[in-house]
Design a protein around this motif. Structure first.
Motif, mmCIF file in Angstrom:
data_model
loop_
_atom_site.group_PDB
_atom_site.id
_atom_site.type_symbol
_atom_site.label_atom_id
_atom_site.label_comp_id
_atom_site.label_asym_id
_atom_site.label_seq_id
_atom_site.Cartn_x
_atom_site.Cartn_y
_atom_site.Cartn_z
ATOM 1 N N ARG A 1 -7.220 0.742 -7.392
ATOM 2 C CA ARG A 1 -6.125 0.943 -8.358
ATOM 3 C C ARG A 1 -4.852 0.238 -7.911
ATOM 4 N N LEU A 2 -4.209 -0.399 -8.873
ATOM 5 C CA LEU A 2 -2.980 -1.146 -8.569
ATOM 6 C C LEU A 2 -1.918 -0.822 -9.609
ATOM 7 N N PRO A 3 -0.636 -0.972 -9.237
ATOM 8 C CA PRO A 3 0.430 -0.737 -10.216
ATOM 9 C C PRO A 3 0.365 -1.752 -11.355
ATOM 10 N N GLU A 4 0.969 -1.405 -12.494
ATOM 11 C CA GLU A 4 0.957 -2.319 -13.645
ATOM 12 C C GLU A 4 1.740 -3.596 -13.392
ATOM 13 N N ALA A 5 2.833 -3.458 -12.641
ATOM 14 C CA ALA A 5 3.645 -4.632 -12.305
ATOM 15 C C ALA A 5 3.883 -4.624 -10.800
ATOM 16 N N PRO B 1 -7.323 -9.419 7.806
ATOM 17 C CA PRO B 1 -6.342 -8.989 8.818
ATOM 18 C C PRO B 1 -4.988 -8.601 8.206
ATOM 19 N N LEU B 2 -4.517 -9.327 7.193
ATOM 20 C CA LEU B 2 -3.212 -8.973 6.622
ATOM 21 C C LEU B 2 -3.274 -7.664 5.843
ATOM 22 N N VAL C 1 3.432 -8.405 -1.523
ATOM 23 C CA VAL C 1 4.132 -7.257 -0.928
ATOM 24 C C VAL C 1 3.185 -6.399 -0.075
ATOM 25 N N PRO C 2 2.023 -5.940 -0.624
ATOM 26 C CA PRO C 2 1.134 -5.160 0.248
ATOM 27 C C PRO C 2 0.508 -5.979 1.382
ATOM 28 N N PHE C 3 0.336 -7.278 1.200
ATOM 29 C CA PHE C 3 -0.281 -8.074 2.263
ATOM 30 C C PHE C 3 0.724 -8.477 3.350
ATOM 31 N N ILE C 4 1.986 -8.643 2.982
ATOM 32 C CA ILE C 4 2.966 -9.182 3.944
ATOM 33 C C ILE C 4 4.101 -8.181 4.218
ATOM 34 N N ASP C 5 4.913 -7.906 3.219
ATOM 35 C CA ASP C 5 6.151 -7.147 3.434
ATOM 36 C C ASP C 5 5.902 -5.698 3.883
ATOM 37 N N VAL D 1 -7.185 -7.989 -3.060
ATOM 38 C CA VAL D 1 -7.110 -6.566 -2.715
ATOM 39 C C VAL D 1 -8.516 -5.971 -2.766
ATOM 40 N N VAL D 2 -9.257 -6.346 -3.812
ATOM 41 C CA VAL D 2 -10.607 -5.805 -4.002
ATOM 42 C C VAL D 2 -11.527 -6.223 -2.851
ATOM 43 N N THR D 3 -11.541 -7.507 -2.495
ATOM 44 C CA THR D 3 -12.457 -7.951 -1.426
ATOM 45 C C THR D 3 -12.047 -7.343 -0.085
ATOM 46 N N SER D 4 -10.744 -7.278 0.175
ATOM 47 C CA SER D 4 -10.281 -6.750 1.467
ATOM 48 C C SER D 4 -10.649 -5.285 1.604
#
Ligand code: 3UK
Length: 508
Positions: A5-9, A226-227, A14-18, A188-191
């Protein structure tokens, strides 16, 4: 429930880096190479600067960036900087030749090309060939100079999970490479489904992929897994050989190693001559082509570690059927990764009885949305949410999936696509050659390599010196892994009534 599940916008950078900065990983190494270590804080700042540099170079959200970049930290800056700014990065295979790049630059309509200087010899002629149609281009070094000048803060461009995010080019048996368009959600799905839930990647892991980042397999192994987990990625820009990969493993003590069968075969041979320190590894993964059962056994015997074979594709983005640490069988691709639906269908599109072979179709949340500019190929491959893999599979009595070959004539050589037609076209460019057919042939390790069957204009020309000449011609004009390892001369080729070469007859 395996739905991610992911936000609409949101923006997937951001989730991978920040995110790692907020979670206190700022000073942790995100990337290690023989030359430098990049922390998560440095990575986040350079990603922002890279995104700003791309915008300053005249790119706008939605524009494509062709990045022909070796495995180095700048690959991360470009890829994520682009995504955070709403620009679509395209990292093609770096082993290709000028005509391939000219095609991709033109087909993608990219607004900028950035390339490692090692590839100038192919990229610059490609740009010259396009003349006035060529977009601006700069080397990674020149780009990094822009990065240093750019602002370190960048507001992420918001997108929906389904919005276009990045492309990967995939080759077919006939025709040109196809740009598979991937959405924001796909990494996101594959990770999550394969990286976290199958391999169990955590922030404790150190990941080293001999398969390069430009390959969907390497992109997941060496960057997104890894990220996603806050682990450390080890990058090695060199061509993977047993020596280079063992040296990297001994230096950086990775916990997971990702290779392809051709490399594992060479590594096994090298281990006979010289034992190496591989104790840091908790798992090895193989994909790209089937891993022979005998190699699984020899590796286990020599290193004590299993090799988890799994099948993935550029279109699915990563592995969708795979072996696991607690559930594996040598000589099979394993079982479906939870979250992916898998079917084996007969020629009428009906499921085969269990144990019989048929065409493998999959339904994947990480699947590419479409091929750029290729509605016919899209319609053939992506049908009502299902992806036609082009592979023939059957299941054994315990449900493990067994690879039985391609449904087309394509070859996997060292895990990378090889079109027989492309090699044949190169061979018939030689003045002595009338016709050629290229097929896959198993080498001493049971791994497939191209073999050419050639009809000469004058049969008397056949011989070792012509064979050398033809091999050299292919090595010079094609990506180096594509040259035929064997050449056989015959008086004629088997053909259909309509004149199509019947490669399957030559395989027997
Ligand atoms: C073949 C395999 C048997 C198969 C890939 C892992 O290879 C990847 O992507 P490509 O688009 O090729 C896909 C095709 O390659 N193949 C891949 N893995 C296996 N055949 N056993 C295997 N283990 O024909 C498939 O359709 O280059 C692999 C992760 C991401 C990938 N993109």
């Amino acid at each position: 429930d395996h739905k991610v599940r992911l936000p609409e916008a949101f923006n997937v950078a951001v989730p991978f880096i920040d995110r790692h900065i907020d979670q206190g990983r700022g000073s942790k190494p995100a990337i290690r190479t023989a030359h430098e270590t990049v922390t998560y804080a440095e990575l986040a700042e350079r990603v922002n600067r890279a995104g700003n540099a791309l915008l300053a170079l005249g790119m706008a959200p939605g524009d494509r960036l062709l990045m022909v970049v070796k495995d180095c930290p700048a690959f991360f800056y470009l890829f994520w900087g682009a995504i955070k700014a709403g620009i679509v990065p395209i990292p093609p295979n770096t082993l290709l030749r000028a005509p391939d790049y000219a095609y991709m630059i033109d087909d993608s309509g990219c607004r900028l090309v950035v390339y490692s200087r090692e590839y100038a010899g192919e990229i610059e002629p490609a740009l010259r060939q396009l003349g006035a149609k060529a977009p601006p281009a700069l080397t990674v070094d020149a780009f990094l100079a822009e990065v240093n000048k750019a602002s370190p803060s960048l507001v992420p461009r918001l997108a929906a999970p389904d919005d276009d995010c990045f492309w990967l080019y995939s080759s077919g048996s006939t025709g040109r490479p196809k740009g598979a368009v991937h959405a924001q959600r796909d990494m996101v799905v594959t990770s999550e489904l394969y990286g976290v839930r199958v391999l169990g990647v955590t922030e404790e892991d150190i990941c080293f992929s001999a398969a390069k980042l430009f390959f969907a397999y390497g992109l997941g192994n060496g960057m997104t897994f890894p990220l996603w987990t806050g682990a450390t990625a080890v990058l090695d820009e060199r061509r993977p050989t047993p020596d280079s990969t063992f040296e990297t493993i001994e230096t950086f003590s990775p916990t997971i190693f990702y290779g392809v069968p051709t490399l594992y075969a060479a590594q096994l041979a090298a281990l006979d001559a010289k034992p190496r320190r591989l104790e840091s590894l908790r798992a090895c993964v193989s994909a790209g082509e089937a891993l022979p059962a005998d190699m699984f056994r020899r590796w286990k015997e020599k290193t004590g570690t299993v090799i988890l074979d799994g099948i993935g594709s550029t279109e699915a983005l990563h592995i969708f059927i795979g072996n696991r640490l607690d559930d594996h069988r040598a000589g099979t691709s394993g079982r479906p990764v939870p979250g992916y639906e898998v079917r084996i269908l007969d020629e009428n599109g009906d499921p085969v009885p269990k144990g019989e072979s048929g065409r493998l179709w999959i339904r994947a949340e990480s699947a590419a949305k479409y091929y750029w500019n290729k509605p016919d190929k899209t319609a053939e491959t992506m049908v009502e949410g299902w992806l036609n893999t082009g592979d023939t599979y059957r299941q054994d009595d315990d449900g493990y999936f067994i690879y039985e070959g391609r449904s087309d004539d394509m070859l996997k050589v060292g895990g990378i696509w090889c079109s027989p037609v492309e090699i044949e076209n190169c061979l018939v460019g030689h003045p002595a050659v009338l016709e050629a057919a290229v097929i896959g042939y198993a080498d001493a390790d049971s791994l497939i390599k191209p073999k050419a069957v050639v009809v000469l204009k004058q049969s008397g020309d056949a011989g070792a010196s012509l064979t050398d000449e033809l091999m050299t011609l292919c090595k010079k004009s094609l990506a180096p892994y594509k040259y035929p390892r064997w050449i056989e001369y015959v008086p004629e080729l088997p053909k259909t009534a309509t004149g199509k070469i019947q490669r399957f007859k030559l395989r027997d």
